[in-house]
Structure formats: structure tokens, C-alpha cells
Design a protein around this motif. Structure first.
Motif, PDB file in Angstrom:
ATOM      1  N   SER A   1      49.791  40.365  41.794  1.00 52.85           N
ATOM      2  CA  SER A   1      48.501  40.317  41.084  1.00 52.85           C
ATOM      3  C   SER A   1      48.687  40.229  39.575  1.00 52.85           C
ATOM      4  O   SER A   1      47.746  39.906  38.862  1.00 52.85           O
ATOM      5  CB  SER A   1      47.653  41.525  41.446  1.00 52.85           C
ATOM      6  N   ARG A  51      40.658  45.040  34.844  1.00 52.70           N
ATOM      7  CA  ARG A  51      41.365  43.858  34.332  1.00 52.70           C
ATOM      8  C   ARG A  51      41.115  42.662  35.242  1.00 52.70           C
ATOM      9  O   ARG A  51      40.828  41.562  34.790  1.00 52.70           O
ATOM     10  CB  ARG A  51      42.875  44.116  34.303  1.00 52.70           C
ATOM     11  N   ILE A  52      41.253  42.938  36.556  1.00 54.23           N
ATOM     12  CA  ILE A  52      41.068  41.853  37.515  1.00 54.23           C
ATOM     13  C   ILE A  52      39.628  41.348  37.477  1.00 54.23           C
ATOM     14  O   ILE A  52      39.370  40.164  37.649  1.00 54.23           O
ATOM     15  CB  ILE A  52      41.498  42.332  38.922  1.00 54.23           C
ATOM     16  N   ASP A  53      38.683  42.248  37.196  1.00 54.81           N
ATOM     17  CA  ASP A  53      37.277  41.842  37.069  1.00 54.81           C
ATOM     18  C   ASP A  53      36.972  41.223  35.712  1.00 54.81           C
ATOM     19  O   ASP A  53      35.818  40.945  35.396  1.00 54.81           O
ATOM     20  CB  ASP A  53      36.359  43.059  37.273  1.00 54.81           C
ATOM     21  N   ARG A  54      37.980  41.067  34.901  1.00 59.74           N
ATOM     22  CA  ARG A  54      37.854  40.452  33.579  1.00 59.74           C
ATOM     23  C   ARG A  54      36.925  41.216  32.649  1.00 59.74           C
ATOM     24  O   ARG A  54      36.167  40.622  31.867  1.00 59.74           O
ATOM     25  CB  ARG A  54      37.365  39.002  33.700  1.00 59.74           C
ATOM     26  N   ARG A 100      44.432  35.030  37.145  1.00 58.36           N
ATOM     27  CA  ARG A 100      45.261  34.588  38.271  1.00 58.36           C
ATOM     28  C   ARG A 100      44.489  34.199  39.522  1.00 58.36           C
ATOM     29  O   ARG A 100      45.084  33.877  40.546  1.00 58.36           O
ATOM     30  CB  ARG A 100      46.257  35.678  38.642  1.00 58.36           C
ATOM     31  N   ASN A 101      43.184  34.301  39.497  1.00 60.08           N
ATOM     32  CA  ASN A 101      42.385  33.969  40.681  1.00 60.08           C
ATOM     33  C   ASN A 101      42.722  34.806  41.895  1.00 60.08           C
ATOM     34  O   ASN A 101      42.749  34.317  43.028  1.00 60.08           O
ATOM     35  CB  ASN A 101      42.530  32.487  41.058  1.00 60.08           C
ATOM     36  N   ILE A 102      43.022  36.067  41.653  1.00 60.10           N
ATOM     37  CA  ILE A 102      43.252  36.963  42.777  1.00 60.10           C
ATOM     38  C   ILE A 102      42.320  38.157  42.622  1.00 60.10           C
ATOM     39  O   ILE A 102      41.824  38.445  41.535  1.00 60.10           O
ATOM     40  CB  ILE A 102      44.710  37.460  42.863  1.00 60.10           C
ATOM     41  N   ALA A 103      42.087  38.827  43.724  1.00 58.63           N
ATOM     42  CA  ALA A 103      41.345  40.086  43.663  1.00 58.63           C
ATOM     43  C   ALA A 103      42.212  41.140  44.319  1.00 58.63           C
ATOM     44  O   ALA A 103      43.059  40.817  45.152  1.00 58.63           O
ATOM     45  CB  ALA A 103      40.021  39.957  44.395  1.00 58.63           C
ATOM     46  N   GLN A 104      42.032  42.369  43.913  1.00 65.07           N
ATOM     47  CA  GLN A 104      42.840  43.425  44.501  1.00 65.07           C
ATOM     48  C   GLN A 104      41.950  44.600  44.879  1.00 65.07           C
ATOM     49  O   GLN A 104      41.077  44.999  44.113  1.00 65.07           O
ATOM     50  CB  GLN A 104      43.926  43.866  43.500  1.00 65.07           C
ATOM     51  N   PRO A 120      46.574  39.145  34.970  1.00 60.03           N
ATOM     52  CA  PRO A 120      45.864  39.254  36.250  1.00 60.03           C
ATOM     53  C   PRO A 120      44.454  38.664  36.214  1.00 60.03           C
ATOM     54  O   PRO A 120      44.016  38.064  37.192  1.00 60.03           O
ATOM     55  CB  PRO A 120      45.808  40.763  36.514  1.00 60.03           C
TER      56      PRO A 120
END
Lengths: 374, 289
Positions: A56, B188-191, A81-85, A78
């Protein structure tokens, strides 16, 4: 859409790793194909969460590359990166409603509000959260929260892979299967690559088409649940998968087969030839409790064992026996009579596995699937 | 079936607590109440005056001035210390040796006795020999806290900020450390932007420590006595005479026990009322959404 490829990947949390033990991930090559449902199975501390965080982008690997669809993404953060976690403990934004939670990633991407609205409604319907949209996320139950965290990944149309890090840990047992089925359903509906980290073999085999078993920072086997069961590639896989795990006995090479204490286990000629080239003393034989043959009476070539005790688990029984000083577990059907005191067993050739330095001695046609390389 | 016993014997079990509370709180307060309704001349001469002292105190211009000053001071303290404390907690390092070093540095003002804090600032701010006072004057700003009421007031405020912002910072620091790493990773992943992380993750999770911080800082600053007493003695004029000091002057300086007692009780009720209002407001804010 993404195929995730790990190329010569290794990671150490130490800045100057000296021995292989310093590595949380030892050098590996691996491919997760687009659209697959995969599980990453292993005991605590084997490096599975580390591996997930590297994919990720939350961690950057010390060596090697991560490639999405052939494109190196090591330096991509991340958020790009077009991923979700989805994490072990559900992450929801407490102060927001369920709707705002689901809308959050979209709003951060500055998507127009009417698009946000329609997308959130759509995903909420899939996740069966429609009735809760106006509720505050704080007051949801653990499984609803976990659905919300998953939903934040699904709303983004750019997401091509979802990584799950033991997502069902805090969910009540009776809701686990429901949520697991939901995951499966979403996987079929959305054509998304899913990687699911767990230490529970049942969870792994019900969710995934293929399971990667991790041990000591390495993927020791990658295969279908059936392959892992019938042909464990590594002694650890044998021990870890199955209930109870594989019987493993340390043996020595000798004339005509393998020997432990005073018991000689004979081998077929091909295996004998294969073992002749081996110089290490770390040799084990392994056989699953299900595959040990129990004779009703004394039989030729059968080993005589002392029966220690029997556990009745309803549909089957597990007998613990002692064979020449080594303890073995044997699993028999509920209808079978349980031998008292003495039992006579033998190891059918096709189920008797030999492990040299923990790895399976494979004398059949090699199946390439198990060791896919870049 | 067991028959339920209905009698009052359970009261005996809580009796020890009642006795303890009586001696620790109720008796002293009732003594003050007793003073506040009498006019006392000497040990044997006292007249009951009813609510007279209360009426008088609520019309006393000097006390009303201190009350106004006190409110302004306490709200200024909160307005500066809370945001500043949060900001400091956010930038403090979280790992390694620097984390320990910064924790110690931040905590130092909290460990200094209050009268010493007053003395430090008394010298530090002097225009002739104090580093701070001298530096400000050298910059061309006319600053003298012993003669200028505004300067005196700002110096007391600055001293309090220096002394007590660390408390808010440490409370928030501990609150921030309690947020699991997964929240930041998910954000972070949710921007999420830095501001969104603060607004939606950090701030909501600091709420409970901030309630404690705000209440403590309000109560303490509302009852401030030692530091301004040492620093300015309440002057120049009455510009830094806060409530405690005005009260002390009345009770000890002039021996006006009756009025001072009446005022003490009014003071006490104000603190109680404001704390209750704060607490309720913060809790309501949470439920409203």
C-alpha cells in the motif's frame, strides 16, 4: 485494474541489516493477478502486515520493487497508488456521519458534490448501509464500522486493489461469516484485486482462491487451499494448515529408507534416489492425521503404537498415539471403532511427505504455479 | 423467596463518608456562611445582618472591577493557551531521544513553585536589568510594567501563558499518542489533507483531554493569586488586582470578615457555575451533531 508484482522485494526495520534474521521480509518474488481474491496467511510476526504496508506504500521497502501493472510504484505515496486498505481495528471518522465518512475520500479528491452523492448512495446500498447514512459513525457497531472503512475504499472508482489487514479480528463470531460473504460478493461484483491478511486458516480458505502462506519473512507456499492441504511445500505449511496439523518426525537416512529410533520407514525408489543427493541432517517425514491408515488388526508392515488418548469432536475423533517414542495425531471418522491400548497404523505412500531442510522433496512433475517468478 | 428488608440501616454504611465530608468541606463552608450573615465587632459582639453583606458586595465597584478583570484575564488565558498548547503538542517529536528532551523542556515551567515564577518574571521583565524588559525596550517599544497598566497586564498574561501552556501541551501530547497509527494510515489512503486530519481525527480525539485542560485552566486562572502578587503586587493602581487578591486585602488587610465571607461565597458560586456551563456546553456540542 491492477496486477501487483513484487520483484526481489526485501525489507528490514534496521538501518544496517547484517544477518538474514534482521529482515522482516526476506527477498521474494511474487505476483498477485488482477481481479484475484488472495489470502496472506501466517502466524503473528511472520511479516504479513509488513508486506501489506509495503504494497500500500505506507512502508517503503529496503530492497526491490513493487510494480502495479508493470509500473514501478516504490516512490509513489499511498494516496496516489489506487489502493484501499482496511485495518484490523475499524477506522471511522467519529465526528462525521456515515454518509460523510463514505464521501470523505471523494471530497478530498475534489469531486463534484452530486457525483459524490450518487456514488455514496450506490456503495451504501451494496454494503447494506443505506439506512445508517444519517447516523453518526461513532455509534455504529464494530461490523458496521468495518463496512464503512471498506466502503471508503469502494467509493473511489480509481481503486483497483483492496488490502485487508485482519479485518474481522474485532467482529463478533456470528457476524464474521456474514461479513466474509459480503466481501466475497463484492469481489465478484467489482473485479477488484483483494489481498486478505489473516492468521486464521478457515478465514483464508473461505475467502481466497489462492493462499500465500508466510513464515519467517518469506512466502513458503502459494496455492489453492487444497494444494496447501494435500501437498504442503514446506514443513511449516503442513504444521500450520489443518486441524490438527501435520505429524512431523525427525528422521535419519539409513539403508533402505528413513529411520527414527528403532523404526524404519521404507521409501519408494525415486524418493530414495532423490535423498541420496542430500547431505543435510535436517530431514523430516510428514503425514497428515487424516491420511494415517489405521488397521483393525495386526497387519503386515504396520507399525504398532500405544494409544494415549482420544478426543471425540463429533463428526470425527482424534487419537493421540505413541510410535516408538514419537507422538502422532490420527484423525478417524466418528463411526470407526477406536483401538484401545494398541493400534496398528501405516503411512500410505502418496501421503507420506519428506522434508529436507524444511522443504518438500517433490518427486512428481513440478507444478509451476506454486513458485511463480517474475 | 427472600423477603425484602425495608429499613434505613444502609445509612450507617455511608456515615463515615458523611463525617469525612462534613469536616473537610461542609463545616469550613458553613463557617464562612456564618460569617457572611453577621457583622462582627469582637469575639463577643456580633449582629445578624441577613443578606446585607451580599447586597453590599454586589454593588462594590472595586470588586466588580476585579471581577471584570478576572473574567477578561481567564478568557484571554484560555484563548491563548488552548490553541497554543495544541499547536505545541502537534509539533513535538514523537520518537527517539528528542521526544524525551522536548517533554522535559516543555514540562519545566510546571515544576517551578508559583512564587518563584513570579520572581523570575519580576526580574526578567525589568526594563533596567531584565533580559526580556531590556530587549523589548531596545527594540524601541516603550515597556515598563511597574508604571504602565497595559504593560503590567500583558506581563501577567505572558507569565501565565509561559507557566501553564505546557499543561495543555502535555495533556494534548498524551491524547495524540493515544490515537492508533491506523487512523493516520487510513487518512493518507483517503487523501486527507493535514487540516482534514487535524479536524476529523486529532481534534475529536483530543476532546476529553481538552475538557480537563479547559476546566483546570479556567479554575486556576480564575483563582490566580501568587504570581501577580509577587510580580506586580496588583498594580500599578488596581490594574492587575484580581479577585483573590482583592478578597485577601479585604479579609486579612482590613479585617472585614463579614463582607469578605459574603464575597467568597459569591466567588465560589461563579467558579462552580462557569465550570458547569463549560462542561455542559462541550457535552452538548458532541450530542448535537
Amino acid at each position: 485494474m491492477a496486477e501487483i508484482r513484487l520483484k526481489s522485494l526485501a525489507h528490514s526495520y534496521k538501518s544496517k541489516p547484517t544477518s538474514p534474521d534482521d529482515y522482516a521480509i526476506r527477498e521474494m518474488n511474487h505476483v498477485w493477478h488482477q481481479g484475484g481474491a488472495y489470502a496472506l496467511l501466517g502466524p503473528s510476526g511472520c511479516g504479513k502486515s509488513t508486506l501489506l504496508n509495503i504494497i500500500s506504500g505506507l512502508l517503503s521497502p529496503s530492497n526491490g520493487d513493487v510494480l502495479f501493472d508493470g509500473k514501478k510504484v516504490n516512490d509513489i505515496p499511498p494516496e496516489e497508488r489506487n489502493i484501499a486498505q482496511v485495518f484490523q481495528f475499524p477506522v471511522v471518522y467519529d465526528s462525521m456521519t456515515v454518509f460523510d465518512n463514505l464521501a470523505f475520500p471523494l471530497r478530498n479528491m475534489k469531486i463534484s458534490e452530486d457525483k459524490v452523492h450518487s456514488r455514496v448512495i450506490e456503495i451504501a446500498a451494496v454494503l447494506e448501509l443505506s439506512d445508517l447514512l444519517k447516523n453518526k459513525a461513532k455509534n455504529l457497531t464494530a461490523d458496521e464500522k468495518q463496512k464503512v472503512s471498506m466502503g471508503r475504499g469502494l467509493v473511489r472508482s480509481d481503486v483497483s486493489a483492496i488490502l485487508f489487514d485482519e479485518p474481522l479480528t474485532v467482529i463478533d463470531p456470528h457476524l464474521k461469516w456474514k461479513l466474509r460473504r459480503k466481501l466475497k460478493q463484492i469481489h465478484e461484483q467489482f473485479n477488484i484485486t483483494m489481498v486478505y491478511v489473516t492468521h486464521d486458516q478457515l478465514e483464508a480458505s473461505t475467502f481466497a482462491d489462492k493462499i500465500a502462506v508466510m513464515y519467517g519473512g518469506q512466502i513458503v507456499q502459494f496455492g489453492t487451499p487444497r494444494e496447501l492441504f494435500e501437498k504442503p511445500n514446506h514443513a511449516f505449511v503442513g504444521y500450520f494448515i489443518g486441524s490438527p496439523g501435520m505429524n512431523l518426525i525427525e528422521v535419519k537416512k539409513t539403508q533402505g529408507g528413513l529411520k527414527f529410533n528403532n523404526t524404519l520407514v521404507s521409501l519408494n525408489p525415486e524418493m530414495q534416489i532423490a535423498l541420496d543427493q542430500v547431505s543435510t541432517s535436517n530431514i523430516k517425514i510428514g503425514i497428515r492425521p487424516e491420511f494415517v491408515h489405521v488397521w483393525d488388526d495386526k497387519a503386515e508392515g504396520a507399525f504398532e503404537c500405544d494409544v494415549l488418548h482420544t478426543e471425540d469432536l463429533g463428526t470425527y475423533k482424534i487419537i493421540t498415539m505413541k510410535l516408538d517414542g514419537e507422538v502422532l495425531k490420527v484423525r478417524i471418522h466418528e463411526d470407526r471403532a477406536v483401538p484401545t491400548k494398541k493400534a496398528y497404523i501405516s503411512f500410505p505412500e502418496q501421503w507420506l511427505k519428506v522434508y529436507v531442510d524444511e522443504y518438500l522433496v517433490d518427486i512428481e512433475e513440478p507444478e509451476d504455479e506454486a513458485k511463480e517468478t517474475v | 423467596m427472600q423477603r425484602k428488608v425495608r429499613d434505613n440501616k444502609a445509612w450507617f454504611l455511608v456515615l463515615p463518608v458523611f463525617i469525612l465530608v462534613a469536616f473537610s468541606a461542609i463545616v469550613p463552608i458553613m463557617t464562612v456562611v456564618n460569617y457572611s450573615v453577621q457583622d462582627i465587632f469582637d469575639q463577643n459582639t456580633a449582629y445578624f445582618v441577613g443578606a446585607e453583606w451580599y447586597r453590599e458586595m454586589l454593588r462594590n465597584p472595586a470588586l466588580l472591577d476585579s471581577l471584570g478583570r478576572q473574567f477578561f484575564f481567564s478568557f484571554s488565558v484560555l484563548a491563548i493557551e488552548v490553541p497554543l498548547g495544541i499547536a505545541i503538542a502537534l509539533v513535538m517529536p514523537t520518537k527517539g531521544r528528542m521526544a524525551a528532551v522536548s517533554l522535559i523542556l516543555v514540562a519545566i515551567p510546571l515544576l517551578i513553585p508559583w512564587n518563584v515564577v513570579g520572581t523570575i518574571w519580576q526580574i526578567f521583565s525589568r526594563a533596567d536589568i531584565g533580559l526580556f524588559g531590556y530587549a523589548v525596550n531596545a527594540l524601541g517599544i516603550d515597556y515598563n510594567y511597574t508604571s504602565d497598566p497595559t504593560a503590567a497586564w500583558l506581563t501577567v498574561l505572558l507569565m501565565d501563558v509561559w507557566h501553564w501552556t505546557p499543561l495543555i501541551a502535555l495533556l494534548c501530547y498524551s491524547g495524540l499518542r493515544a490515537i492508533p497509527e491506523a487512523f493516520y494510515q487510513a487518512a493518507r489512503i483517503d487523501r486527507a489533507s493535514k487540516w482534514a486530519i487535524f479536524r476529523h481525527i486529532q481534534l475529536p480525539r483530543l476532546k476529553s483531554v481538552l475538557v480537563i485542560g479547559v476546566l483546570l485552566r479556567f479554575m486556576d486562572s480564575f483563582m490566580i493569586y501568587t504570581e501577580p502578587f509577587v510580580l506586580t503586587g496588583g498594580g500599578p493602581g488596581n490594574s492587575t488586582t484580581f479577585l483573590s487578591q482583592a478578597l485577601t486585602q479585604m479579609a486579612i488587610g482590613q479585617f472585614d470578615i463579614g463582607p469578605a465571607a459574603a464575597f467568597s461565597l459569591i466567588y465560589y458560586l461563579i467558579v462552580l457555575l462557569v465550570c458547569y456551563a463549560f462542561f455542559t456546553a462541550i457535552n452538548q456540542l458532541d450530542k448535537a451533531k
